[in-house]
Each structure stands twice: as C-alpha cells, then as structure tokens.
Design an enzyme around this catalytic site. Structure first.
Site, short mmCIF file in Angstrom:
data_model
loop_
_atom_site.label_atom_id
_atom_site.label_comp_id
_atom_site.label_asym_id
_atom_site.label_seq_id
_atom_site.Cartn_x
_atom_site.Cartn_y
_atom_site.Cartn_z
CE LYS A 45 -2.73 -1.70 3.56
NZ LYS A 45 -3.84 -1.63 4.52
CE LYS A 47 -2.57 2.67 4.45
NZ LYS A 47 -4.04 2.89 4.71
N1 C2G Z 1 -12.89 3.76 7.45
C1 C2G Z 1 -14.17 4.30 7.59
N2 C2G Z 1 -14.31 5.64 7.69
C2 C2G Z 1 -13.24 6.46 7.68
C3 C2G Z 1 -11.94 5.91 7.55
C4 C2G Z 1 -11.79 4.54 7.44
O1 C2G Z 1 -15.18 3.54 7.62
N3 C2G Z 1 -13.44 7.78 7.78
C5 C2G Z 1 -12.78 2.30 7.32
C6 C2G Z 1 -12.14 1.88 6.00
O2 C2G Z 1 -13.11 1.87 4.96
C7 C2G Z 1 -11.63 0.48 6.33
C8 C2G Z 1 -11.25 0.60 7.83
O3 C2G Z 1 -11.91 1.79 8.32
O4 C2G Z 1 -12.68 -0.48 6.18
C9 C2G Z 1 -9.75 0.73 8.04
O5 C2G Z 1 -9.31 1.84 7.29
P1 C2G Z 1 -7.76 1.86 6.83
O6 C2G Z 1 -6.90 1.60 7.99
O7 C2G Z 1 -7.55 3.07 5.98
O8 C2G Z 1 -7.73 0.54 5.90
P2 C2G Z 1 -7.03 0.42 4.46
O9 C2G Z 1 -5.71 1.08 4.46
O10 C2G Z 1 -8.06 0.80 3.48
O11 C2G Z 1 -6.71 -1.17 4.40
O12 C2G Z 1 -7.02 -5.58 2.71
C10 C2G Z 1 -7.73 -4.39 3.00
C11 C2G Z 1 -6.81 -3.29 3.44
O13 C2G Z 1 -5.93 -3.74 4.45
C12 C2G Z 1 -7.63 -2.10 3.94
#
Ligand code: C2G
Length: 133
Positions: A45, A47
């Site tokens: 990612k 990140k």
């Molecule tokens: N999320 C949310 N609302 C936000 C921010 C995040 O509902 N304002 C949700 C995201 O949609 C996700 C979860 O919180 O379902 C975790 O967000 P992230 O840590 O950003 O996850 P991500 O980097 O998208 O990793 O295999 C899947 C990936 O690992 C997902």
C-alpha cells in the site's frame, strides 16, 4: 456463534475506524481484525504508518468491539482466513466496494459499510502538519 472479519491499517485510530468496528460487530458475536503489518503496508500500500504494528495492535485490541487481532501480511490471505477462522461475514468500508465480492464464492456474506465522512488518517496528518509547521 456468528464470526465477522475486517481488514485494515487502523493507524492513528480515530472515530471513523471505531464506527466501522462498531457496525461490523453488529453482524455477529465475534469480530476479528486482520491488521496490516508494517511490511504489508509499505510493500502493498506504499503507506508508512505512524504507529508500528505492535502499537496499532495494542490500540485495536483495546476496542470493546474487537475480539481478536491477527496480522494482514498479503492481499491473498483473505480466502484462507475465511476458512481458518470460520468466518460468516466479511466487512469493509465502501471505499473498497466490489473489490472483495469474490469472497461470496467462499460462502461468506460480503458487506461494504459507508465510510464516516470528514475523517481520515491522511487528513489528521495534514491538519497537524498545518498547525505545527
Ligand atoms: N474507514 C471508515 N471511515 C473512515 C476511515 C476509514 O469507515 N473515515 C474504514 C475503512 O473503509 C476500512 C477501515 O476503516 O474499512 C480501516 O481503514 P484503513 O486503515 O484506511 O484501511 P485500508 O488502508 O483501506 O486497508 O485488505 C484491506 C486493506 O488492508 C484495507
């Protein structure tokens, strides 16, 4: 016992994450969070999380809705996770809508929940750098 799983980095844990975890738990009795490792975050990612995997794991384990935290080390593990942990429902925020529908063929319900508006780890970092720069 209905078992639910969700995946993510959950860095700088915020109320958008908590909303997701709270809503995900409503789909069952036991919620597993597959937490992206530092290596997966960078390799897959591009990140770099502020908190390390161990720090993020401790935070997510502290959330009342979460029953187990396991490492997310690659994109491919979702199918084996569903079977290994006897998952009934897979839940993600709707920024991932459609991306994991293939998991339905493994017998799991796939749910995409609306993201919480106006909050994100990226936004938090930007706001803080503006305040303190
Ligand atoms: N999320 C949310 N609302 C936000 C921010 C995040 O509902 N304002 C949700 C995201 O949609 C996700 C979860 O919180 O379902 C975790 O967000 P992230 O840590 O950003 O996850 P991500 O980097 O998208 O990793 O295999 C899947 C990936 O690992 C997902």
């Amino acid at each position: 016992m209905k078992r639910v799983i969700t995946y993510g980095t959950f860095d700088l844990l915020h109320y958008g994450h908590i909303n997701l975890l709270r809503k995900a738990k409503k789909y069952g009795d036991y919620l597993i969070v597959a937490l992206s490792t530092d290596a997966f975050n960078w390799e897959a990612k591009h990140k770099r999380s502020y908190f390390s995997y161990e720090q993020r794991k401790m935070l997510v384990e502290s959330v009342r809705y979460v029953d187990l935290v396991i490492p997310e080390e690659n994109w491919e593990q979702k199918i084996s996770d569903l079977h290994e942990y006897h998952i009934d429902t897979f839940v993600m925020g709707d920024d991932w809508k459609g991306k994991f529908d293939f998991l339905k063929e493994e017998g799991a319900d796939v749910i995409y929940l609306p993201r919480t508006p106006q909050v994100s780890t990226t936004q938090i970092k930007q706001n803080l750098s503006n305040i303190f720069s």
